[in-house]
Design a protein around this motif. Structure first.
Motif, short mmCIF file in Angstrom:
data_model
loop_
_atom_site.label_atom_id
_atom_site.label_comp_id
_atom_site.label_asym_id
_atom_site.label_seq_id
_atom_site.Cartn_x
_atom_site.Cartn_y
_atom_site.Cartn_z
N THR A 343 0.81 -1.22 0.00
CA THR A 343 0.00 0.00 0.00
C THR A 343 0.84 1.27 0.00
O THR A 343 0.30 2.37 -0.11
N TYR A 344 2.14 1.13 0.14
CA TYR A 344 3.02 2.30 0.10
C TYR A 344 4.44 1.89 -0.25
O TYR A 344 4.80 0.72 -0.18
N THR A 345 5.22 2.87 -0.68
CA THR A 345 6.63 2.64 -0.97
C THR A 345 7.44 3.83 -0.46
O THR A 345 6.97 4.98 -0.52
N THR A 346 8.62 3.57 0.05
CA THR A 346 9.54 4.65 0.45
C THR A 346 10.70 4.77 -0.53
O THR A 346 11.62 5.55 -0.32
N GLU A 347 10.64 3.99 -1.60
CA GLU A 347 11.73 3.97 -2.58
C GLU A 347 12.09 5.35 -3.11
O GLU A 347 13.27 5.71 -3.20
N PHE A 348 11.10 6.15 -3.43
CA PHE A 348 11.35 7.43 -4.09
C PHE A 348 11.69 8.54 -3.10
O PHE A 348 12.56 9.36 -3.37
N VAL A 349 11.01 8.57 -1.95
CA VAL A 349 11.30 9.63 -0.98
C VAL A 349 12.67 9.43 -0.35
O VAL A 349 13.33 10.40 0.03
N GLU A 350 13.13 8.19 -0.23
CA GLU A 350 14.47 7.95 0.31
C GLU A 350 15.53 8.55 -0.60
O GLU A 350 16.50 9.17 -0.14
#
Length: 354
Positions: A343-350
């Motif tokens: 339901t979410y990803t931190t790939e891009f904000v990291e």
């Protein structure tokens, strides 16, 4: 959740947490103008359409602010911001393919997953709902807590919206069944205020700047304030990630460069917000958002600022709180297994913050 090795290592180590004062609040609206912080416009860069569940609601402020600061253009993007009065309508626009992204509540990603749609939050704007349960001045004596919702008419932006979800949870948590009160779709801003003043609703859930206007008019009082992480924990038992940029997973996977640019722009805005005052933020927004009362609009922003993240990262424990809330009243989710990691990803904000 797709994340980097750094976060994976931390996880393994166990370190896993009005609408407006403007009259256009309830009309579909769009903008591609980069003013107040950078020049730009339609046709200058890769075109992306994003539907916002109330473009001039303070809880979704990062969308317009990013445009006004010129950060989309700086990433080589021509972002067209569209507006619908409720998050559920933004969700519909996304899954129907009318737009590439939606700015709305993260909880829609869970609701859509159990309906067979793969959607994920790619930038998490907030760690609290930013919502306020208001009761009318006339009904205030008889509604002192959600325990008193029984037999009442309660305003929500739209049926199936996040305000609808949260109202149902607060009722059930306090011993009132969903069938024992009546949710009424009244939108936000002028339509919400009018319904409150005319007695069409006894109370309801809304956001700033609608809240600020109601208090200024003495049309109601605050029953529950969820504009801060502390207020969220008190009402809901934990952080409640709400406003976010969410997109269909297939589109994210096939347009990673574009998604990264969007993440870069939004994270830059969140960082800018964390180092500037409410007055400075208000000064960057379209003049008509204040409807001639700049002080009141600034106060609305100030009251809501604590809800925002500084880096666009999902707060620890947030997805679990949202799942708990939805499972309390939503039969389709209560009886289904939700894969929160999808339901979410931190790939891009990291990458944007690193």
């Amino acid at each position: 959740m797709r994340t980097t090795a750094r976060i994976a290592a931390l996880t393994a180590a166990g370190l896993l947490a009005l609408t407006s004062l403007t009259a256009c609040a309830n009309d579909a609206a769009s903008t591609t103008a980069d003013t107040g912080g950078g020049a730009g416009g339609k046709g200058s860069g890769e075109h992306v359409k994003i539907m916002v569940g109330g473009l001039d609601k303070v809880i979704y402020l990062p969308a317009m602010l990013t445009q006004r600061l010129g950060y989309f253009k700086a990433e080589g993007l021509d972002v067209e911001l569209l507006s619908e009065p409720a998050g559920v309508q933004a969700e519909t626009a996304l899954v129907s393919g009318q737009v590439q992204g939606a700015v709305g509540f993260y909880d829609h990603t869970l609701d859509l997953q159990v309906k067979g749609k793969s959607v994920e939050s790619v930038v998490q704007f907030s760690q609290a709902p930013g919502e306020v349960e208001i009761v009318s001045t006339k009904a205030a004596g008889g509604i002192r807590s959600p325990k008193d919702f029984k037999g009442r008419k309660l305003g929500v932006t739209g049926l199936g919206s996040s305000t609808d979800f949260l109202t149902k949870y607060l009722a059930i948590k306090n011993g009132v069944q969903v069938s024992e009160f009546t949710p009424v779709a009244v939108g936000a801003g002028p339509t919400f205020i009018s319904a409150l003043q005319k007695g069409a609703i006894d109370g309801g859930m809304t956001t700033d700047p609608t809240v600020a206007t109601i208090l200024d008019k003495k049309a109601g009082r605050i029953l529950l304030d969820m504009r801060t992480p502390e207020g969220s924990r008190k009402a809901l038992g934990g952080p409640y990630p709400s406003s976010s940029l969410y997109m269909q997973t297939d589109w994210v996977n096939s347009h990673k460069d574009t998604v990264q640019k969007l993440a870069n722009a939004f994270v830059r805005t969140l960082q800018w917000m964390s180092t500037h005052s409410a007055s400075e933020i208000a000064g960057k927004m379209p003049a008509d958002y204040s409807q001639g009362n700049k002080a009141l609009y600034t106060e609305a922003i100030k009251s809501t600022l604590p809800m925002f993240t500084k880096d666009g990262v999902m707060p620890d424990g947030g997805p679990q709180t949202v799942e708990k809330v939805l499972k309390a009243f939503n039969p389709s989710i209560k009886n289904a297994r939700v894969d929160l990691d999808r339901t979410y990803t931190t790939e891009f904000v990291e990458k944007a913050t690193g």
